[in-house]
Design a protein around this motif. Sequence first.
Motif, PDB file in Angstrom:
ATOM      1  N   HIS A  17     -56.849  15.771  32.328  1.00 35.39           N
ATOM      2  CA  HIS A  17     -56.039  15.193  31.267  1.00 35.39           C
ATOM      3  C   HIS A  17     -54.917  16.182  30.989  1.00 35.39           C
ATOM      4  CE1 HIS A  17     -54.742  13.703  27.424  1.00 35.39           C
ATOM      5  NE2 HIS A  17     -55.376  12.572  27.713  1.00 35.39           N
ATOM      6  N   PRO A  18     -53.692  15.702  30.820  1.00 39.24           N
ATOM      7  CA  PRO A  18     -52.583  16.633  30.581  1.00 39.24           C
ATOM      8  C   PRO A  18     -52.828  17.607  29.422  1.00 39.24           C
ATOM      9  CG  PRO A  18     -51.717  14.493  31.107  1.00 39.24           C
ATOM     10  CD  PRO A  18     -53.214  14.327  30.969  1.00 39.24           C
ATOM     11  N   SER A  19     -53.649  17.239  28.465  1.00 36.40           N
ATOM     12  CA  SER A  19     -53.946  18.141  27.352  1.00 36.40           C
ATOM     13  C   SER A  19     -54.892  19.269  27.750  1.00 36.40           C
ATOM     14  CB  SER A  19     -54.532  17.368  26.169  1.00 36.40           C
ATOM     15  OG  SER A  19     -55.803  16.834  26.510  1.00 36.40           O
ATOM     16  N   ALA A  20     -55.490  19.191  28.949  1.00 40.09           N
ATOM     17  CA  ALA A  20     -56.468  20.186  29.391  1.00 40.09           C
ATOM     18  C   ALA A  20     -55.847  21.335  30.182  1.00 40.09           C
ATOM     19  CB  ALA A  20     -57.549  19.503  30.241  1.00 40.09           C
ATOM     20  N   LEU A  21     -54.554  21.274  30.426  1.00 41.18           N
ATOM     21  CA  LEU A  21     -53.917  22.316  31.235  1.00 41.18           C
ATOM     22  C   LEU A  21     -53.395  23.474  30.390  1.00 41.18           C
ATOM     23  CD1 LEU A  21     -53.695  19.900  33.359  1.00 41.18           C
ATOM     24  CD2 LEU A  21     -51.814  21.233  34.236  1.00 41.18           C
ATOM     25  N   SER A  24     -48.845  27.724  30.444  1.00 33.94           N
ATOM     26  CA  SER A  24     -48.219  29.040  30.636  1.00 33.94           C
ATOM     27  C   SER A  24     -48.147  29.397  32.118  1.00 33.94           C
ATOM     28  CB  SER A  24     -48.972  30.126  29.862  1.00 33.94           C
ATOM     29  OG  SER A  24     -50.269  30.329  30.409  1.00 33.94           O
ATOM     30  N   ARG A  25     -48.985  28.778  32.922  1.00 35.63           N
ATOM     31  CA  ARG A  25     -48.989  29.014  34.375  1.00 35.63           C
ATOM     32  C   ARG A  25     -47.926  28.198  35.100  1.00 35.63           C
ATOM     33  NH1 ARG A  25     -54.441  28.537  37.171  1.00 35.63           N
ATOM     34  NH2 ARG A  25     -53.068  29.425  38.708  1.00 35.63           N
ATOM     35  N   TYR A  26     -47.310  27.247  34.405  1.00 31.52           N
ATOM     36  CA  TYR A  26     -46.390  26.312  35.049  1.00 31.52           C
ATOM     37  C   TYR A  26     -45.055  26.292  34.296  1.00 31.52           C
ATOM     38  CZ  TYR A  26     -50.891  24.896  36.908  1.00 31.52           C
ATOM     39  OH  TYR A  26     -52.137  24.903  37.483  1.00 31.52           O
ATOM     40  N   PRO A  27     -44.186  27.254  34.558  1.00 27.20           N
ATOM     41  CA  PRO A  27     -42.890  27.295  33.865  1.00 27.20           C
ATOM     42  C   PRO A  27     -42.118  25.984  34.064  1.00 27.20           C
ATOM     43  CG  PRO A  27     -43.224  29.276  35.193  1.00 27.20           C
ATOM     44  CD  PRO A  27     -44.338  28.322  35.539  1.00 27.20           C
ATOM     45  N   GLY A  28     -41.543  25.501  32.986  1.00 25.69           N
ATOM     46  CA  GLY A  28     -40.758  24.279  33.075  1.00 25.69           C
ATOM     47  C   GLY A  28     -41.572  23.003  32.973  1.00 25.69           C
ATOM     48  N   LEU A  29     -42.879  23.128  32.822  1.00 25.39           N
ATOM     49  CA  LEU A  29     -43.735  21.949  32.718  1.00 25.39           C
ATOM     50  C   LEU A  29     -44.418  21.976  31.356  1.00 25.39           C
ATOM     51  CD1 LEU A  29     -44.841  19.478  34.292  1.00 25.39           C
ATOM     52  CD2 LEU A  29     -46.732  20.939  35.037  1.00 25.39           C
ATOM     53  N   ASP A  30     -44.490  20.804  30.737  1.00 26.84           N
ATOM     54  CA  ASP A  30     -45.219  20.684  29.475  1.00 26.84           C
ATOM     55  C   ASP A  30     -46.024  19.386  29.518  1.00 26.84           C
ATOM     56  OD1 ASP A  30     -43.460  18.557  28.877  1.00 26.84           O
ATOM     57  OD2 ASP A  30     -42.159  19.851  27.694  1.00 26.84           O
ATOM     58  N   ALA A  32     -45.886  16.578  27.824  1.00 28.83           N
ATOM     59  CA  ALA A  32     -45.117  15.324  27.839  1.00 28.83           C
ATOM     60  C   ALA A  32     -44.532  15.046  29.222  1.00 28.83           C
ATOM     61  CB  ALA A  32     -44.010  15.367  26.787  1.00 28.83           C
ATOM     62  N   THR A  33     -44.001  16.077  29.859  1.00 20.78           N
ATOM     63  CA  THR A  33     -43.417  15.912  31.194  1.00 20.78           C
ATOM     64  C   THR A  33     -44.483  15.528  32.212  1.00 20.78           C
ATOM     65  OG1 THR A  33     -41.694  17.515  30.668  1.00 20.78           O
ATOM     66  CG2 THR A  33     -42.091  17.079  33.010  1.00 20.78           C
ATOM     67  N   LEU A  34     -45.622  16.226  32.173  1.00 23.41           N
ATOM     68  CA  LEU A  34     -46.694  15.906  33.120  1.00 23.41           C
ATOM     69  C   LEU A  34     -47.234  14.497  32.877  1.00 23.41           C
ATOM     70  CD1 LEU A  34     -48.493  16.672  35.464  1.00 23.41           C
ATOM     71  CD2 LEU A  34     -50.061  17.726  33.815  1.00 23.41           C
ATOM     72  N   THR A  35     -47.420  14.131  31.628  1.00 23.33           N
ATOM     73  CA  THR A  35     -47.902  12.788  31.316  1.00 23.33           C
ATOM     74  C   THR A  35     -46.940  11.735  31.874  1.00 23.33           C
ATOM     75  OG1 THR A  35     -49.050  13.558  29.335  1.00 23.33           O
ATOM     76  CG2 THR A  35     -48.516  11.204  29.447  1.00 23.33           C
ATOM     77  N   ALA A  36     -45.653  11.953  31.705  1.00 23.59           N
ATOM     78  CA  ALA A  36     -44.651  11.011  32.228  1.00 23.59           C
ATOM     79  C   ALA A  36     -44.719  10.931  33.754  1.00 23.59           C
ATOM     80  CB  ALA A  36     -43.254  11.417  31.774  1.00 23.59           C
ATOM     81  N   ARG A  37     -44.895  12.066  34.423  1.00 18.97           N
ATOM     82  CA  ARG A  37     -44.991  12.067  35.894  1.00 18.97           C
ATOM     83  C   ARG A  37     -46.237  11.324  36.365  1.00 18.97           C
ATOM     84  NH1 ARG A  37     -44.599  18.032  37.906  1.00 18.97           N
ATOM     85  NH2 ARG A  37     -44.911  16.979  39.905  1.00 18.97           N
ATOM     86  N   ILE A  38     -47.356  11.543  35.694  1.00 15.22           N
ATOM     87  CA  ILE A  38     -48.599  10.852  36.062  1.00 15.22           C
ATOM     88  C   ILE A  38     -48.449   9.350  35.825  1.00 15.22           C
ATOM     89  CG2 ILE A  38     -51.039  10.550  35.484  1.00 15.22           C
ATOM     90  CD1 ILE A  38     -51.066  13.607  34.824  1.00 15.22           C
TER      91      ILE A  38
END
Length: 129
Positions: A17-21, A24-30, A32-38
Amino acid sequence: MNQQNVNASTVLSIGLHPSALDYSRYPGLDEATLTARIDAAEAALRAAGFDIVSCRLPAEPDAAADELRRCASLGEFRVAMIGAGIRMAPEHTLLFERLVNTLGDIAPGIRFCFNTSPETTIEALRRWV
């Protein structure tokens, strides 16, 4: 792939789940962005003729296995796609093992495929469906 051969609930799409990541390990990713990509990748899968059940899991292995069992009860699946966020992060090795073994117990003979990002999911599935 012949789209007429894709049955309802053929694909079980498994990811954190995007909330489980830990972003800090993924600069430029948050989140909301990951949820939109999924969400976009899942829409593309459906547009390509795949019927999927999306199973977004917590990072804790026992809770994830329980949620995976719940998701897997929603249909019969020929293929399980396990996302890169689970497989590629060393801190999720136990989680990955637990998920593979849980699927092996509840869906003997299921095929596995693996993506490298939400955008490569269709390519991964076409190798097995």
